[in-house]
Design an enzyme around this catalytic site. Structure first.
Site, PDB file in Angstrom:
ATOM      1  N   THR A 100      59.406  70.378 -74.525  1.00 54.84           N
ATOM      2  CA  THR A 100      59.478  69.045 -74.636  1.00 54.84           C
ATOM      3  C   THR A 100      58.463  67.954 -74.225  1.00 54.84           C
ATOM      4  O   THR A 100      58.221  68.139 -72.896  1.00 54.84           O
ATOM      5  CB  THR A 100      60.951  68.506 -74.090  1.00 54.84           C
ATOM      6  OG1 THR A 100      61.995  68.858 -73.988  1.00 54.84           O
ATOM      7  CG2 THR A 100      61.026  67.012 -73.911  1.00 54.84           C
ATOM      8  N   LYS A 175      65.312  64.775 -79.085  1.00 57.15           N
ATOM      9  CA  LYS A 175      65.311  64.923 -77.400  1.00 57.15           C
ATOM     10  C   LYS A 175      64.914  64.477 -76.822  1.00 57.15           C
ATOM     11  O   LYS A 175      65.623  63.737 -75.475  1.00 57.15           O
ATOM     12  CB  LYS A 175      63.700  66.588 -77.629  1.00 57.15           C
ATOM     13  CG  LYS A 175      64.015  66.658 -76.298  1.00 57.15           C
ATOM     14  CD  LYS A 175      65.367  67.541 -75.820  1.00 57.15           C
ATOM     15  CE  LYS A 175      65.041  68.160 -74.339  1.00 57.15           C
ATOM     16  NZ  LYS A 175      66.197  68.415 -73.896  1.00 57.15           N
TER      17      LYS A 175
HETATM   18  P1  NAD Z   1      59.466  76.576 -66.513  1.00 58.15           P
HETATM   19  O1  NAD Z   1      58.851  75.632 -64.971  1.00 58.15           O
HETATM   20  O2  NAD Z   1      59.919  76.763 -65.828  1.00 58.15           O
HETATM   21  O3  NAD Z   1      58.621  78.044 -67.200  1.00 58.15           O
HETATM   22  C1  NAD Z   1      57.372  77.579 -68.364  1.00 58.15           C
HETATM   23  C2  NAD Z   1      56.553  78.611 -68.027  1.00 58.15           C
HETATM   24  O4  NAD Z   1      55.737  78.212 -68.318  1.00 58.15           O
HETATM   25  C3  NAD Z   1      56.301  78.919 -66.938  1.00 58.15           C
HETATM   26  O5  NAD Z   1      56.501  80.447 -66.061  1.00 58.15           O
HETATM   27  C4  NAD Z   1      55.425  78.220 -66.644  1.00 58.15           C
HETATM   28  O6  NAD Z   1      54.535  79.905 -65.307  1.00 58.15           O
HETATM   29  C5  NAD Z   1      54.478  79.378 -68.178  1.00 58.15           C
HETATM   30  N1  NAD Z   1      53.489  78.443 -68.694  1.00 58.15           N
HETATM   31  C6  NAD Z   1      53.289  76.985 -68.051  1.00 58.15           C
HETATM   32  N2  NAD Z   1      51.720  77.451 -68.211  1.00 58.15           N
HETATM   33  C7  NAD Z   1      51.153  78.608 -68.724  1.00 58.15           C
HETATM   34  C8  NAD Z   1      49.732  79.013 -69.362  1.00 58.15           C
HETATM   35  N3  NAD Z   1      48.693  78.068 -70.173  1.00 58.15           N
HETATM   36  N4  NAD Z   1      50.344  79.784 -70.751  1.00 58.15           N
HETATM   37  C9  NAD Z   1      51.095  81.159 -70.305  1.00 58.15           C
HETATM   38  N5  NAD Z   1      52.490  80.247 -69.657  1.00 58.15           N
HETATM   39  C10 NAD Z   1      52.096  79.102 -68.937  1.00 58.15           C
HETATM   40  O7  NAD Z   1      60.304  75.845 -66.993  1.00 58.15           O
HETATM   41  P2  NAD Z   1      61.284  75.249 -68.251  1.00 58.15           P
HETATM   42  O8  NAD Z   1      62.841  74.584 -67.496  1.00 58.15           O
HETATM   43  O9  NAD Z   1      61.072  76.531 -69.218  1.00 58.15           O
HETATM   44  O10 NAD Z   1      60.651  74.514 -69.495  1.00 58.15           O
HETATM   45  C11 NAD Z   1      60.295  74.384 -70.272  1.00 58.15           C
HETATM   46  C12 NAD Z   1      60.166  73.295 -71.162  1.00 58.15           C
HETATM   47  O11 NAD Z   1      62.208  73.251 -72.214  1.00 58.15           O
HETATM   48  C13 NAD Z   1      60.028  72.280 -70.384  1.00 58.15           C
HETATM   49  O12 NAD Z   1      59.038  70.860 -71.475  1.00 58.15           O
HETATM   50  C14 NAD Z   1      61.119  71.456 -70.796  1.00 58.15           C
HETATM   51  O13 NAD Z   1      61.564  69.899 -70.267  1.00 58.15           O
HETATM   52  C15 NAD Z   1      62.202  72.005 -71.641  1.00 58.15           C
HETATM   53  N6  NAD Z   1      63.638  72.283 -71.313  1.00 58.15           N
HETATM   54  C16 NAD Z   1      63.954  72.450 -69.896  1.00 58.15           C
HETATM   55  C17 NAD Z   1      65.838  73.064 -70.334  1.00 58.15           C
HETATM   56  C18 NAD Z   1      66.141  73.121 -68.501  1.00 58.15           C
HETATM   57  O14 NAD Z   1      67.448  73.102 -68.516  1.00 58.15           O
HETATM   58  N7  NAD Z   1      65.544  74.129 -68.007  1.00 58.15           N
HETATM   59  C19 NAD Z   1      66.717  72.007 -71.319  1.00 58.15           C
HETATM   60  C20 NAD Z   1      65.805  72.200 -72.319  1.00 58.15           C
HETATM   61  C21 NAD Z   1      64.521  72.330 -72.052  1.00 58.15           C
END
Ligand code: NAD
Length: 299
Positions: A100, A175
């Site tokens: 997002t 979203k």
């Molecule tokens: P998170 O922080 O748990 O996971 C993100 C991952 O990306 C981490 O493991 C991090 O190490 C990795 N990362 C960051 N930069 C990187 C790079 N340059 N190269 C490789 N890996 C990298 O976040 P999440 O909860 O999984 O959310 C991810 C996205 O999904 C966000 O944009 C969030 O807003 C969206 N989202 C989350 C949820 C939820 O319930 N958690 C629901 C809908 C949408």
């Protein structure tokens, strides 16, 4: 398309990648945090050490990253000598960004992708970690018809509802509107439950009443913020996992940015954003967003 490279294996990315494996895709994964890769490795994904390695032989790249700046680094290069996905992959590769982020970054990455003869869709999701695990996510997709059609069978392995919201960036905008409403609903749900508790009601009884009444909503029904009311939600697990408060603040801030651009009035979203900013400043950034309940309990 059978080989998918998945970048960003956090709370959402890991279960999504596992569902691709279950559906028979060959899945290659990369995350800059090695610990995040454990679950997918156990399930049979091949783990790459670098972004350059993970895209080799993949006909589709999926990213699930926290913010726009991470998406820019991964697709366009990090400015520190590491090439981005757009330079690394072969023409006609499909790029699906499920993070997002702001629509402007999605449009910028899409332009660069098009110039390199690649297909790109912005495809943020709704449904939370539970939806990612159960492969019941909603995908809100922006992009050209052909790219949307190419992405459909891959998204179908991770979700139940796939919407074509419009051109590039429209997925993000859909979203952002959803999460503005979710932030408002979560704040309102925390507020109503706390008011009931402080006036002698049992939160389980009150939740059951509202679930059969006009205040019913997703936060209450599937994600109750009051500890002990519902099993298998972050509130009953010390607010660990789920959707971090810092990500909710990011999404509400994206709503504010969009409203500034269109000169729209968003008093409820602004208030919810300020509540989350305050909550995060008190050290709760890494806790699930339903931990806002504690803000009301502690006032
Ligand atoms: P998170 O922080 O748990 O996971 C993100 C991952 O990306 C981490 O493991 C991090 O190490 C990795 N990362 C960051 N930069 C990187 C790079 N340059 N190269 C490789 N890996 C990298 O976040 P999440 O909860 O999984 O959310 C991810 C996205 O999904 C966000 O944009 C969030 O807003 C969206 N989202 C989350 C949820 C939820 O319930 N958690 C629901 C809908 C949408």
């Amino acid at each position: 398309m059978r080989t998918v490279a998945f970048v960003g294996l956090g709370n959402m990315g890991s279960p999504m990648a596992v569902n691709l494996l279950k559906a028979g895709f060959k899945v290659q994964v990369f995350d800059r945090n090695e610990q995040a890769l454990q679950l997918v490795k156990e399930q049979g994904a091949s783990v790459a050490k670098t972004l350059t390695d993970v895209v080799v032989g993949a006909d589709c790249i999926i990213t699930m990253l926290p913010e726009g700046r991470h998406v820019r680094d991964v697709y366009l290069g990090d400015g520190e000598g590491h090439q981005g996905v757009i330079e690394l992959v072969a023409p006609t590769t499909l790029l699906i960004d499920c993070s997002t982020i702001d629509p402007a970054t999605a449009r910028h990455v899409a332009q660069q992708a098009k110039a390199n003869h690649l297909y790109f869709v912005d495809s943020p999701v709704s449904g939370g970690v539970a939806g990612a695990q159960a492969a019941t996510l909603t995908f809100i997709v922006g992009g050209e018809d052909h790219a949307f059609k190419l992405a459909n069978p891959i998204l179908g392995a991770m979700g139940k509802n796939i919407f074509h919201a419009g051109e590039i960036g429209c997925g993000q905008m859909g979203k952002i509107c959803n999460n503005l409403l979710l932030g408002v609903l979560m704040a309102g749900t925390c507020e109503a439950l706390n008011l009931g508790i402080e006036n002698g009601l049992d939160p389980k009884v009150l939740s059951n009443i509202i679930m059969q009444s006009s205040g019913r909503n997703w936060a209450l029904e599937l994600y109750n913020p009051c500890p002990g009311v519902m099993d298998n939600v972050p509130s009953s697990n010390g607010y660990q996992g789920g959707f971090m408060s810092k990500l909710m603040l990011k999404d509400l801030s994206l709503g504010l940015e969009a409203a500034t651009h269109s000169q729209s009035s968003i008093p409820m979203g602004s208030l919810a954003r300020n509540l989350y900013a305050f909550h995060n400043q008190n050290g709760n950034q890494e806790l699930d967003f339903s931990s806002l309940f504690e803000f009301y309990r502690n006032v």
